[in-house]
Design a protein around this motif. Structure first.
Motif, mmCIF file in Angstrom:
data_model
loop_
_atom_site.group_PDB
_atom_site.id
_atom_site.type_symbol
_atom_site.label_atom_id
_atom_site.label_comp_id
_atom_site.label_asym_id
_atom_site.label_seq_id
_atom_site.Cartn_x
_atom_site.Cartn_y
_atom_site.Cartn_z
ATOM 1 N N LYS A 83 10.067 1.189 -1.522
ATOM 2 C CA LYS A 83 8.748 1.545 -2.061
ATOM 3 C C LYS A 83 8.674 1.226 -3.553
ATOM 4 O O LYS A 83 7.643 0.768 -4.049
ATOM 5 N N SER A 84 9.761 1.459 -4.249
ATOM 6 C CA SER A 84 9.806 1.144 -5.676
ATOM 7 C C SER A 84 9.690 -0.362 -5.906
ATOM 8 O O SER A 84 8.986 -0.807 -6.815
ATOM 9 N N LEU A 85 10.352 -1.150 -5.066
ATOM 10 C CA LEU A 85 10.232 -2.617 -5.164
ATOM 11 C C LEU A 85 8.791 -3.057 -4.919
ATOM 12 O O LEU A 85 8.276 -3.934 -5.630
ATOM 13 N N PHE A 86 8.142 -2.450 -3.938
ATOM 14 C CA PHE A 86 6.732 -2.772 -3.681
ATOM 15 C C PHE A 86 5.876 -2.458 -4.907
ATOM 16 O O PHE A 86 5.038 -3.253 -5.317
ATOM 17 N N ARG A 87 6.085 -1.285 -5.482
ATOM 18 C CA ARG A 87 5.292 -0.864 -6.640
ATOM 19 C C ARG A 87 5.534 -1.808 -7.825
ATOM 20 O O ARG A 87 4.591 -2.255 -8.468
ATOM 21 N N ARG A 88 6.785 -2.128 -8.080
ATOM 22 C CA ARG A 88 7.128 -2.987 -9.222
ATOM 23 C C ARG A 88 6.536 -4.392 -9.079
ATOM 24 O O ARG A 88 6.130 -5.007 -10.059
ATOM 25 N N THR A 89 6.526 -4.902 -7.855
ATOM 26 C CA THR A 89 6.094 -6.291 -7.631
ATOM 27 C C THR A 89 4.656 -6.410 -7.166
ATOM 28 O O THR A 89 4.185 -7.525 -6.893
#
Length: 105
Positions: free
Chosen positions: A78-84
Motif C-alpha cells: 500500500k505504501s508503494l502504491f501511495r508513493r508511486t
C-alpha cells in the motif's frame, strides 16, 4: 548532477513526465534502487518487496521469503502504491519496468 528529493507532488495533477538520464561514457550507472528512492522515496524494505513482485511472486510468497507477516507485506505494498501514485500491482510493475528498463538490482 544529483537526483532530486523524492517527488512530493501527485503525478496526476501534472502533464506527462519524462525521465531522461544523461551521463558520460565513463559514468557509473545509477542503481534501480537509488533511482526509485530518489524519485519516490522508496526505502530498502519496500524495495526488497518490489524486487520479488517484479519476479512474479504473490504477496504471500513475498512475505515468506522476506520473513515478515502478510499484513506487513500488504502494508508495504500500500505504501508503494501511495508513493508511486498507482493503485494496482500491474500498474506499479509497469511503471517500475519503464523507469528502470527492466534492470532491477
Amino acid at each position: 548532477m544529483p537526483l532530486p528529493e523524492p517527488m512530493s507532488f501527485p503525478l496526476s495533477t501534472y502533464e506527462p513526465l519524462a525521465l531522461v538520464k544523461v551521463h558520460t561514457h565513463d559514468a557509473t550507472p545509477i542503481s534501480a534502487h537509488r533511482l526509485l528512492h530518489a524519485l519516490f522515496g522508496i526505502p530498502p524494505a519496500e524495495y526488497r518487496l518490489l524486487l520479488l513482485l517484479m519476479q512474479g511472486h504473490h504477496v504471500k510468497e513475498c512475505a515468506q521469503q522476506l520473513g515478515v507477516s502478510q499484513e506487513t507485506t500488504r502494508t508495504q505494498l500500500k505504501s508503494l502504491f501511495r508513493r508511486t501514485q498507482t493503485s494496482r500491482q500491474s500498474q506499479l510493475i509497469d511503471l517500475v519496468r519503464k523507469l528502470t528498463y527492466g534492470h532491477m538490482d
